[in-house]
Design a protein around this motif. Structure first.
Motif, PDB file in Angstrom:
ATOM      1  N   SER A   1       0.843  -1.198   0.000  1.00  0.00           N
ATOM      2  CA  SER A   1       0.000   0.000   0.000  1.00  0.00           C
ATOM      3  C   SER A   1       0.873   1.241   0.000  1.00  0.00           C
ATOM      4  O   SER A   1       2.028   1.207   0.440  1.00  0.00           O
ATOM      5  N   ASP A   2       0.302   2.319  -0.494  1.00  0.00           N
ATOM      6  CA  ASP A   2       0.966   3.616  -0.396  1.00  0.00           C
ATOM      7  C   ASP A   2       0.898   4.102   1.053  1.00  0.00           C
ATOM      8  O   ASP A   2       0.006   3.687   1.808  1.00  0.00           O
ATOM      9  N   PRO A   3       1.791   4.990   1.462  1.00  0.00           N
ATOM     10  CA  PRO A   3       1.830   5.381   2.883  1.00  0.00           C
ATOM     11  C   PRO A   3       0.525   5.987   3.384  1.00  0.00           C
ATOM     12  O   PRO A   3       0.165   5.805   4.550  1.00  0.00           O
ATOM     13  N   TRP A   4      -0.191   6.721   2.545  1.00  0.00           N
ATOM     14  CA  TRP A   4      -1.444   7.343   2.982  1.00  0.00           C
ATOM     15  C   TRP A   4      -2.597   6.337   3.054  1.00  0.00           C
ATOM     16  O   TRP A   4      -3.651   6.647   3.603  1.00  0.00           O
ATOM     17  N   ASP A   5      -2.397   5.131   2.506  1.00  0.00           N
ATOM     18  CA  ASP A   5      -3.431   4.097   2.545  1.00  0.00           C
ATOM     19  C   ASP A   5      -3.154   3.022   3.591  1.00  0.00           C
ATOM     20  O   ASP A   5      -3.920   2.049   3.688  1.00  0.00           O
ATOM     21  N   LEU A   6      -2.092   3.183   4.364  1.00  0.00           N
ATOM     22  CA  LEU A   6      -1.779   2.189   5.386  1.00  0.00           C
ATOM     23  C   LEU A   6      -2.821   2.220   6.502  1.00  0.00           C
ATOM     24  O   LEU A   6      -3.450   3.255   6.746  1.00  0.00           O
TER      25      LEU A   6
ATOM     26  N   ASP B   1      -4.434   5.833  11.711  1.00  0.00           N
ATOM     27  CA  ASP B   1      -4.624   7.267  11.539  1.00  0.00           C
ATOM     28  C   ASP B   1      -3.401   7.860  10.851  1.00  0.00           C
ATOM     29  O   ASP B   1      -2.292   7.809  11.381  1.00  0.00           O
ATOM     30  N   SER B   2      -3.599   8.436   9.675  1.00  0.00           N
ATOM     31  CA  SER B   2      -2.474   8.989   8.914  1.00  0.00           C
ATOM     32  C   SER B   2      -1.904  10.254   9.555  1.00  0.00           C
ATOM     33  O   SER B   2      -0.803  10.677   9.190  1.00  0.00           O
ATOM     34  N   GLU B   3      -2.626  10.858  10.505  1.00  0.00           N
ATOM     35  CA  GLU B   3      -2.130  12.054  11.179  1.00  0.00           C
ATOM     36  C   GLU B   3      -1.159  11.713  12.312  1.00  0.00           C
ATOM     37  O   GLU B   3      -0.522  12.607  12.866  1.00  0.00           O
ATOM     38  N   GLN B   4      -1.047  10.427  12.654  1.00  0.00           N
ATOM     39  CA  GLN B   4      -0.174  10.010  13.736  1.00  0.00           C
ATOM     40  C   GLN B   4       0.860   9.016  13.225  1.00  0.00           C
ATOM     41  O   GLN B   4       0.763   8.507  12.099  1.00  0.00           O
TER      42      GLN B   4
ATOM     43  N   TRP C   1       6.548  11.970   3.260  1.00  0.00           N
ATOM     44  CA  TRP C   1       6.336  10.715   3.979  1.00  0.00           C
ATOM     45  C   TRP C   1       7.689  10.096   4.329  1.00  0.00           C
ATOM     46  O   TRP C   1       8.553   9.931   3.469  1.00  0.00           O
ATOM     47  N   ILE C   2       7.852   9.769   5.616  1.00  0.00           N
ATOM     48  CA  ILE C   2       9.117   9.232   6.134  1.00  0.00           C
ATOM     49  C   ILE C   2       8.844   7.861   6.753  1.00  0.00           C
ATOM     50  O   ILE C   2       7.786   7.633   7.362  1.00  0.00           O
TER      51      ILE C   2
END
Length: 245
Positions: free
Chosen positions: A55-60, A63-66, A132-133
């Motif tokens: 998956s792409d990092p934003w689809d993992l 919560d993508s904010e944390q 994204w890191i």
């Protein structure tokens, strides 16, 4: 990462709201990854198993904010090579800098390594860098000791399992610049009137300055006083006439 279920004496314990999962590098290596490799019970069932490159990092998950943590297995890019395949649907993870040594806090014993990766959109080598890191933790060879499993099984597990921390870097500098730009847009620039230039213009055109006072207009008017006005009215009203004889 909101559900914190810790295991104590084989029983799952739910912590109250307000607790956050912020482990150190040493804790991630010693308390989580090392026990995962040896198939020992983990102190908390909070880190799921997930293939990072699926998956792409934003689809993992999560919560993508944390910050999000995952146990993942490395996939070789080539059948007979040691390079890992870090390509996703929309881009790829690229290593940056040198790997950091993770040592125990009460000594200099090496327990693991941390690799920093940055996500790029597109295909290499023309991908565009994102914020994204990912920190990829792996065990050091000296930290692996054969316990209940055979040495070969533990070594294979050590080479396959990694612990990943994924987060979105907050660009504070960019937000500050944006605020400065917005402030500059809202600033009103004052306009100054050049009185010296206006004075020279009046001199060239020979225009007399206009004053608000009637005395400086150059025109004087004489108005009769009250007595003079009354005498004039009387003289104009009672005119002498001669009687007809």
């Amino acid at each position: 990462m909101n559900k914190l279920n810790f295991i104590k004496n084989g029983v799952s314990i739910r912590l109250p709201p307000g607790f956050r999962f912020h482990p150190t590098d040493e804790e991630l290596i010693v308390q989580y990854l090392k026990k995962k490799v040896h198939s020992f019970p983990l102190p908390a069932s909070i880190i799921p198993e997930f293939d990072i490159c699926k998956s792409d990092p934003w689809d993992l998950p999560g919560d993508s904010e944390q910050e999000r943590y995952f146990f993942s297995t490395k996939e070789s890019k080539y059948p007979n090579g040691n390079r890992s395949n870090r390509a996703t649907f929309s881009g790829y993870w690229k290593a940056t800098g040198i790997d950091k040594r993770i040592v125990v806090s009460n000594g200099n014993q090496l327990v693991g390594m941390k690799k920093t990766l940055v996500f790029y959109r597109g295909k290499p080598p023309n991908g565009s860098k994102t914020d994204w890191i990912m920190h990829e933790y792996r065990l050091a060879t000296s930290a692996v000791k054969p316990l209940e499993s055979s040495k070969g099984d533990v070594t294979a597990a050590m080479e396959n399992w990694v612990l990943c921390r994924v987060f979105l870097k907050k660009n504070k500098k960019g937000s500050k610049n944006e605020e400065v730009i917005n402030e500059e847009k809202s600033v009103i620039v004052p306009k100054f009137f050049d009185f010296m230039a206006a004075k020279e213009l009046r001199t060239d055109l020979k225009i007399a300055p206009v004053s608000s006072c009637s005395d400086s207009s150059g025109i004087t008017e004489e108005f009769p006083t009250t007595h003079e006005q009354d005498d004039h009215e009387e003289s104009s009203t009672f005119l002498p006439f001669k009687s007809k004889s």
